[in-house]
Design an enzyme around this catalytic site. Sequence first.
Site, PDB file in Angstrom:
ATOM      1  N   SER A 230      -9.601   1.449   2.985  1.00 13.04           N
ATOM      2  CA  SER A 230      -8.732   2.204   2.122  1.00 13.04           C
ATOM      3  C   SER A 230      -7.695   1.366   1.372  1.00 13.04           C
ATOM      4  CB  SER A 230      -8.006   3.287   2.924  1.00 13.04           C
ATOM      5  OG  SER A 230      -7.189   2.711   3.914  1.00 13.04           O
TER       6      SER A 230
ATOM      7  N   LYS B 295       0.850  -1.199   0.000  1.00 10.78           N
ATOM      8  CA  LYS B 295       0.000   0.000   0.000  1.00 10.78           C
ATOM      9  C   LYS B 295       0.886   1.250   0.000  1.00 10.78           C
ATOM     10  CE  LYS B 295      -3.919   1.769   2.763  1.00 10.78           C
ATOM     11  NZ  LYS B 295      -4.670   1.559   4.016  1.00 10.78           N
TER      12      LYS B 295
ATOM     13  N   SER C  35      -9.853  -0.892   7.117  1.00 15.60           N
ATOM     14  CA  SER C  35      -9.166  -0.686   5.836  1.00 15.60           C
ATOM     15  C   SER C  35      -8.415  -1.902   5.304  1.00 15.60           C
ATOM     16  CB  SER C  35      -8.215   0.503   5.924  1.00 15.60           C
ATOM     17  OG  SER C  35      -8.957   1.697   5.816  1.00 15.60           O
TER      18      SER C  35
END
Lengths: 469, 101
Positions: A156, A81, A180
Amino acid sequence: MTLNKLNVTQAKKQIASRDITISDLVHDVLRAIDRNNKNLNAFLSVNSSALSEAEKLDQQLFNHPAILEEKPLYGIPIAVKDNFLTKGIPTTASAKVLEGYIPQYESTVTSKLKKAGAIIIGKTNMDAWAHGSSTEASDFGSTKNPWDITKLPGGSSGGSAAAVAADMCLAAIGSETAGSIRQPAAWCGVVGMKPSYGRVSRYGVIAMASSTDSPGPITKMVEDARLILSVIAGEDENDATTITKKYKSDPIKPNKSLKLGIVKEYFMKESDQELNSIVEKAIGVLEEQGYKVQEVSLLDPKYAIAVYTIVQRAEVSSNLARYDGVRYGNYRDTFGEEAKRRVMTGTHVLSSGYYDAYYKKAQQARKLIVNNYIDVFKKVDLLLSPVTPTTALPIGATEGQAMFGEMQDVLVEASSLAGLPGITVPCGFVKGLPVGMQITGKFEDEQSVMQLASHYESLTNWNKTKANE
Amino acid sequence: MDMATTISPEEVKHIAKLANLKVSNEELGKYSNELSETINYMDILNKLDLSDVKILTQITGQKNRFREDKVKNSLPREEVLTGTKNTYNGYFVVPNVLGDK
């Protein structure tokens, strides 16, 4: 060849048996990224030296075969990420404020991955600053759900979850403040493991809400999550909240003596009823195996939305205060709408005259949530529920929703506020879209969470159904 | 539910100033609505009896984590300055905060 479809456990075996080379593996992964990223927008950047790193690893393996025992992720391409600092590789957290930023140092998580032999294949898209549950709040365009590109991947860590689901990597790293990891993993039909708060170091992770931020793996099967967690977990002198107790990761074996609790409040009447009944069926599968299952009660999860929104936005406003565009990054006028909304709400609830009414009250209610779990874990070892109220929503669903993320994450916020470990494991489909079952454990008890998830996985075939390319 | 809690456009302007964010006059109304909606949702907490509940300060239960006070290498100056084009004699250049503006 389609080596990109392998999971970590399979690839490890085939590298060890010399059935495949690391170069071929990385080649196939890069080709899958090349083929799919235009449609999915899962990656923001791809590591341009991945192939040469792979060739080097192949050579080293040839010269020194024992290296496989020393490095548990040797040659495994992992997506990360974009809120993890990677030295020399652009890192933006999908925010324009950090466009062009190239970190001067490495996050603890990525340096541990590299030390274990992993190849960072690229950086994945996310909601800017991790603010959201859709990836639609990325300043660089939404990621699409590999199961249906008209749908959101969740967030996310949406880029990481989509990349795993579409076989654009073997596994990925995400981070969770509340949902997330678990929510996008559920929407993309993969495994998402959120460790206990403090299990994995936050050093070098662009901070969102420091009191709940937890890095963790997103994988194609539970065993892969166990392996990656065993690599990235541990005390870190650069993060004083890390758990000092040594993390023990035993091989996963089913343990039918675990007592399971079904959280009745988490099968909400506002949720998709078909989704709820799929999770109930999944729990039935475990019951048939002889697990003791009982209904338990927790606080209405709607309180957690309020507590989480206040605590998180307060911490966001403080964490994002450091971005001044002076030492790196761009000026504050490049903040997107969602970040501005969160920073302003946070500033408001912390400001004089409002602090007691909001922030203090939220931290009291958070204590209530923590106590609530302590009580329920006197009766059972693990808690079962859906991860999300719905399957993946359409692109555009966040439009005009001032609290989209916090509302979507209603079923994972309380456990995040309490710092508990939790996992999502695929357990079925509603109209072709994946559903995840949530397993939540006691603080520091990742092992039981993964034991049950892995046992369930072995009894079913959900993770063998793949998203269409 | 008590809908009296609202954040006026004037308050948004004040909050934006505190947070050092640029919010245009056209955006004030929009943020006023959105912030009010969010803040109003928080009223749900008034339904909880929190009179005897202590405030939570952390969840790990850890106390006083100290490390040895050892001198370690830090990043060299050239590397520290790679994040900005705006340097002067090995220093960061910051916006003017004093004097006429």
